[in-house]
Design a protein around this motif. Structure first.
Motif, PDB file in Angstrom:
ATOM      1  N   LEU A   1      -6.029  45.581  53.509  1.00 54.90           N
ATOM      2  CA  LEU A   1      -6.399  46.872  54.077  1.00 54.90           C
ATOM      3  C   LEU A   1      -5.643  47.077  55.378  1.00 54.90           C
ATOM      4  O   LEU A   1      -5.786  46.301  56.323  1.00 54.90           O
ATOM      5  N   LEU A   2      -4.805  48.119  55.424  1.00 53.61           N
ATOM      6  CA  LEU A   2      -4.100  48.493  56.638  1.00 53.61           C
ATOM      7  C   LEU A   2      -4.843  49.645  57.292  1.00 53.61           C
ATOM      8  O   LEU A   2      -5.217  50.613  56.623  1.00 53.61           O
ATOM      9  N   LEU A   3      -5.064  49.529  58.587  1.00 48.91           N
ATOM     10  CA  LEU A   3      -5.813  50.546  59.313  1.00 48.91           C
ATOM     11  C   LEU A   3      -4.939  51.199  60.374  1.00 48.91           C
ATOM     12  O   LEU A   3      -4.354  50.504  61.205  1.00 48.91           O
ATOM     13  N   GLY A   4      -4.844  52.521  60.329  1.00 48.16           N
ATOM     14  CA  GLY A   4      -4.300  53.218  61.475  1.00 48.16           C
ATOM     15  C   GLY A   4      -5.226  53.014  62.656  1.00 48.16           C
ATOM     16  O   GLY A   4      -6.440  52.845  62.495  1.00 48.16           O
ATOM     17  N   ALA A   5      -4.671  52.997  63.855  1.00 45.02           N
ATOM     18  CA  ALA A   5      -5.491  52.730  65.044  1.00 45.02           C
ATOM     19  C   ALA A   5      -6.641  53.719  65.167  1.00 45.02           C
ATOM     20  O   ALA A   5      -7.698  53.390  65.709  1.00 45.02           O
ATOM     21  N   ASP A   6      -6.483  54.913  64.633  1.00 46.66           N
ATOM     22  CA  ASP A   6      -7.541  55.925  64.718  1.00 46.66           C
ATOM     23  C   ASP A   6      -8.702  55.633  63.787  1.00 46.66           C
ATOM     24  O   ASP A   6      -9.776  56.212  63.923  1.00 46.66           O
ATOM     25  N   GLN A   7      -8.511  54.705  62.809  1.00 47.57           N
ATOM     26  CA  GLN A   7      -9.550  54.418  61.828  1.00 47.57           C
ATOM     27  C   GLN A   7     -10.290  53.117  62.099  1.00 47.57           C
ATOM     28  O   GLN A   7     -11.285  52.841  61.453  1.00 47.57           O
ATOM     29  N   ALA A   8      -9.787  52.289  62.996  1.00 50.04           N
ATOM     30  CA  ALA A   8     -10.357  50.961  63.201  1.00 50.04           C
ATOM     31  C   ALA A   8     -11.589  51.038  64.097  1.00 50.04           C
ATOM     32  O   ALA A   8     -11.521  50.803  65.292  1.00 50.04           O
ATOM     33  N   THR A   9     -12.705  51.389  63.488  1.00 47.63           N
ATOM     34  CA  THR A   9     -13.918  51.625  64.270  1.00 47.63           C
ATOM     35  C   THR A   9     -15.008  50.592  64.027  1.00 47.63           C
ATOM     36  O   THR A   9     -16.133  50.770  64.451  1.00 47.63           O
ATOM     37  N   GLY A  10     -14.703  49.521  63.337  1.00 48.79           N
ATOM     38  CA  GLY A  10     -15.695  48.477  63.077  1.00 48.79           C
ATOM     39  C   GLY A  10     -16.384  48.676  61.750  1.00 48.79           C
ATOM     40  O   GLY A  10     -16.098  49.586  60.987  1.00 48.79           O
TER      41      GLY A  10
ATOM     42  N   ALA B   1       4.954  52.319  68.247  1.00 52.53           N
ATOM     43  CA  ALA B   1       5.217  51.667  69.534  1.00 52.53           C
ATOM     44  C   ALA B   1       4.545  52.382  70.693  1.00 52.53           C
ATOM     45  O   ALA B   1       4.107  51.745  71.651  1.00 52.53           O
ATOM     46  N   ASP B   2       4.420  53.705  70.603  1.00 50.84           N
ATOM     47  CA  ASP B   2       3.806  54.445  71.705  1.00 50.84           C
ATOM     48  C   ASP B   2       2.282  54.410  71.659  1.00 50.84           C
ATOM     49  O   ASP B   2       1.613  55.009  72.489  1.00 50.84           O
ATOM     50  N   ASP B   3       1.724  53.673  70.678  1.00 54.17           N
ATOM     51  CA  ASP B   3       0.267  53.593  70.536  1.00 54.17           C
ATOM     52  C   ASP B   3      -0.195  52.133  70.514  1.00 54.17           C
ATOM     53  O   ASP B   3      -1.242  51.812  69.976  1.00 54.17           O
ATOM     54  N   GLU B   4       0.606  51.243  71.126  1.00 57.80           N
ATOM     55  CA  GLU B   4       0.334  49.810  71.018  1.00 57.80           C
ATOM     56  C   GLU B   4      -0.993  49.418  71.665  1.00 57.80           C
ATOM     57  O   GLU B   4      -1.754  48.618  71.118  1.00 57.80           O
ATOM     58  N   THR B   5      -1.285  49.976  72.830  1.00 57.96           N
ATOM     59  CA  THR B   5      -2.520  49.616  73.521  1.00 57.96           C
ATOM     60  C   THR B   5      -3.736  49.938  72.682  1.00 57.96           C
ATOM     61  O   THR B   5      -4.658  49.124  72.542  1.00 57.96           O
ATOM     62  N   ARG B   6      -3.749  51.137  72.071  1.00 58.34           N
ATOM     63  CA  ARG B   6      -4.891  51.520  71.247  1.00 58.34           C
ATOM     64  C   ARG B   6      -4.985  50.654  69.992  1.00 58.34           C
ATOM     65  O   ARG B   6      -6.082  50.331  69.538  1.00 58.34           O
TER      66      ARG B   6
ATOM     67  N   TRP C   1      -4.144  47.441  69.684  1.00 59.67           N
ATOM     68  CA  TRP C   1      -4.748  46.151  70.031  1.00 59.67           C
ATOM     69  C   TRP C   1      -6.243  46.295  70.305  1.00 59.67           C
ATOM     70  O   TRP C   1      -7.049  45.433  69.920  1.00 59.67           O
ATOM     71  N   ALA C   2      -6.640  47.358  70.946  1.00 60.68           N
ATOM     72  CA  ALA C   2      -8.061  47.597  71.190  1.00 60.68           C
ATOM     73  C   ALA C   2      -8.805  47.785  69.882  1.00 60.68           C
ATOM     74  O   ALA C   2      -9.923  47.298  69.697  1.00 60.68           O
ATOM     75  N   ALA C   3      -8.192  48.485  68.945  1.00 57.57           N
ATOM     76  CA  ALA C   3      -8.815  48.718  67.655  1.00 57.57           C
ATOM     77  C   ALA C   3      -8.969  47.413  66.879  1.00 57.57           C
ATOM     78  O   ALA C   3      -9.981  47.178  66.213  1.00 57.57           O
ATOM     79  N   ALA C   4      -7.959  46.534  66.977  1.00 50.97           N
ATOM     80  CA  ALA C   4      -8.032  45.251  66.273  1.00 50.97           C
ATOM     81  C   ALA C   4      -9.198  44.420  66.782  1.00 50.97           C
ATOM     82  O   ALA C   4      -9.903  43.762  66.002  1.00 50.97           O
ATOM     83  N   ALA C   5      -9.426  44.428  68.086  1.00 50.65           N
ATOM     84  CA  ALA C   5     -10.572  43.709  68.639  1.00 50.65           C
ATOM     85  C   ALA C   5     -11.878  44.297  68.119  1.00 50.65           C
ATOM     86  O   ALA C   5     -12.872  43.593  67.930  1.00 50.65           O
ATOM     87  N   ASN C   6     -11.879  45.587  67.860  1.00 53.32           N
ATOM     88  CA  ASN C   6     -13.069  46.291  67.378  1.00 53.32           C
ATOM     89  C   ASN C   6     -13.482  45.852  65.986  1.00 53.32           C
ATOM     90  O   ASN C   6     -14.654  45.881  65.637  1.00 53.32           O
ATOM     91  N   VAL C   7     -12.501  45.458  65.158  1.00 51.76           N
ATOM     92  CA  VAL C   7     -12.805  45.092  63.776  1.00 51.76           C
ATOM     93  C   VAL C   7     -12.615  43.599  63.526  1.00 51.76           C
ATOM     94  O   VAL C   7     -12.538  43.159  62.392  1.00 51.76           O
ATOM     95  N   ALA C   8     -12.530  42.811  64.589  1.00 54.21           N
ATOM     96  CA  ALA C   8     -12.340  41.355  64.489  1.00 54.21           C
ATOM     97  C   ALA C   8     -11.087  41.019  63.698  1.00 54.21           C
ATOM     98  O   ALA C   8     -11.032  40.025  62.991  1.00 54.21           O
ATOM     99  N   SER C   9     -10.072  41.876  63.789  1.00 54.19           N
ATOM    100  CA  SER C   9      -8.800  41.594  63.125  1.00 54.19           C
ATOM    101  C   SER C   9      -7.924  40.803  64.079  1.00 54.19           C
ATOM    102  O   SER C   9      -7.832  41.118  65.251  1.00 54.19           O
ATOM    103  N   SER C  10      -7.260  39.749  63.558  1.00 57.64           N
ATOM    104  CA  SER C  10      -6.381  38.965  64.411  1.00 57.64           C
ATOM    105  C   SER C  10      -4.930  39.377  64.220  1.00 57.64           C
ATOM    106  O   SER C  10      -4.031  38.713  64.708  1.00 57.64           O
ATOM    107  N   ARG C  11      -4.694  40.465  63.514  1.00 54.86           N
ATOM    108  CA  ARG C  11      -3.335  40.914  63.263  1.00 54.86           C
ATOM    109  C   ARG C  11      -3.148  42.355  63.713  1.00 54.86           C
ATOM    110  O   ARG C  11      -3.964  43.220  63.408  1.00 54.86           O
ATOM    111  N   VAL C  12      -2.059  42.586  64.406  1.00 51.39           N
ATOM    112  CA  VAL C  12      -1.623  43.929  64.762  1.00 51.39           C
ATOM    113  C   VAL C  12      -0.142  44.012  64.445  1.00 51.39           C
ATOM    114  O   VAL C  12       0.614  43.100  64.791  1.00 51.39           O
TER     115      VAL C  12
END
Length: 357
Positions: free
Chosen positions: A55-64, A78-83, A85-96
């Protein structure tokens, strides 16, 4: 440009939920390079019924709210990298994956992940309760597989456990521990991983260090890199055995989604037997082998616990092994001989893993 959304019929191996047109195009190119067909969904609600293997998640969809998914990767530009990484932490994903820079890694990962012939199996060993003896059992199975000539990696999956290498008596051997991988970003070469780890014959070990791994507290203890490490392990080893500890451990939340299957060790105790159903429901997306650990107490035999777990009885049964706790405490597990009944159970479980793989 208006974002184009393509929605498939039926399930598929790779599904992207959300993401900009640019991200969709980059994912499509990576999938083409990997030889897989991607599916595109507007959002998570549309993606989840497709039961994707990845499952690949756009940063706008990674809400847990994604328990049990076997492979979740947050993708962003590249212009959305910060969001991202924040989204990955939200869904306990270790990959970005940041695109387009990470497109090559994504193609390589998808190719390995979805082509079983090209990758080794990752199996998580989980205890239904603390003190189940799952670390010892995981080691016995890893040692047996390695003894058959299978290239095997034993992974210490609980950072506060004191270091699995201490139980094996290899804590003084040179090689990489989890703490050395703390700052890893991106990919890890499979050959480099093999060369860096302490090993005994066909068995390599990735352990947490028994001593402090750096100045100051660090809650991740290097396991932020677990996704990259196990990706490399798939290319380097026929079998990776991950000691997840007990079901209540917080560390397992980032590791279970990286596994292909689970082995659940259940002590013959009332609370453990009752917990089996909840654990199996929580990880229902993964094939799971349930093993009852002796000694049998309170009438909770291999038939009754199988009935509680909704499995055909009797469950595979691991008898109590006298002297195993002392061997672990003394760092003598590598050479500890198993009695016949326990050895037969280990052989059976490992054979089942090989068939499933």
């Amino acid at each position: 440009m208006t974002q184009q959304t393509r929605t498939p019929e039926g399930r598929g191996p790779v599904v992207l939920a959300g993401g900009s047109q640019f991200v969709q195009d980059q994912v499509a190119r990576a999938c083409a390079a990997a030889g897989v067909a991607p599916h595109f969904a507007v959002d998570l609600a549309q993606a989840l019924p497709l039961e994707p293997a990845v499952l690949l998640l756009g940063a706008d969809q990674a809400t847990g709210g994604l328990p049990g998914h076997r492979d979740v990767i947050v993708v962003g530009a590249a212009d959305d990298e910060t969001r991202a990484w924040a989204a990955a932490a939200n869904v306990a994903s270790s990959r970005v994956v940041i695109l387009p820079q990470g497109a090559g890694w994504l193609a390589e990962h998808l190719g390995r992940r979805l082509n079983p012939a090209a990758s080794g199996a990752v199996v998580g060993f989980l205890g239904a309760a603390g003190g189940a003896g799952v670390s010892t059992f995981a080691f016995w199975c890893a040692r047996h597989a390695a003894g058959l000539g299978t290239s095997t990696l034993l992974v210490d999956g609980h950072p506060l456990g004191g270091g699995l290498d201490l139980a094996l008596g290899i804590e003084e051997r040179p090689g990489v521990r989890w703490g050395d991988l703390r700052d890893l970003r991106g990919t890890l070469n499979a050959e480099q991983l093999v060369a860096a780890l302490p090993a005994d014959g066909h068995l390599a070990v990735l352990s947490h260090a028994g001593h402090s791994e750096g100045a100051g507290p660090h809650p991740g203890h290097g396991m932020e890199s677990a996704g990259a490490v196990l990706d490399a392990a798939r290319g380097a080893f026929d079998l990776s055995v991950v000691d997840l500890g007990s079901a209540g451990s917080a560390a397992i939340q980032s590791l279970v989604p990286l596994c292909d299957q689970l082995v659940l060790l259940v002590p013959s105790r009332p609370r453990s037997a009752v917990a089996v159903t909840r654990i199996l429901e929580a990880y229902s997306s993964l094939p799971t082998t349930v093993v009852l650990r002796g000694p049998v107490l309170d009438g909770l035999d291999a038939w009754l616990v199988a009935d509680l777990a909704g499995r055909a009885g009797p469950l595979p049964y691991l008898p109590f092994v006298r002297g195993s706790s002392a061997a672990e405490a003394g760092g003598r597990m590598l050479d500890f001989p198993l009695p016949r009944r326990a050895r037969k159970l280990v052989e059976s479980v490992v054979a089942g893993l090989e068939r499933a793989g």
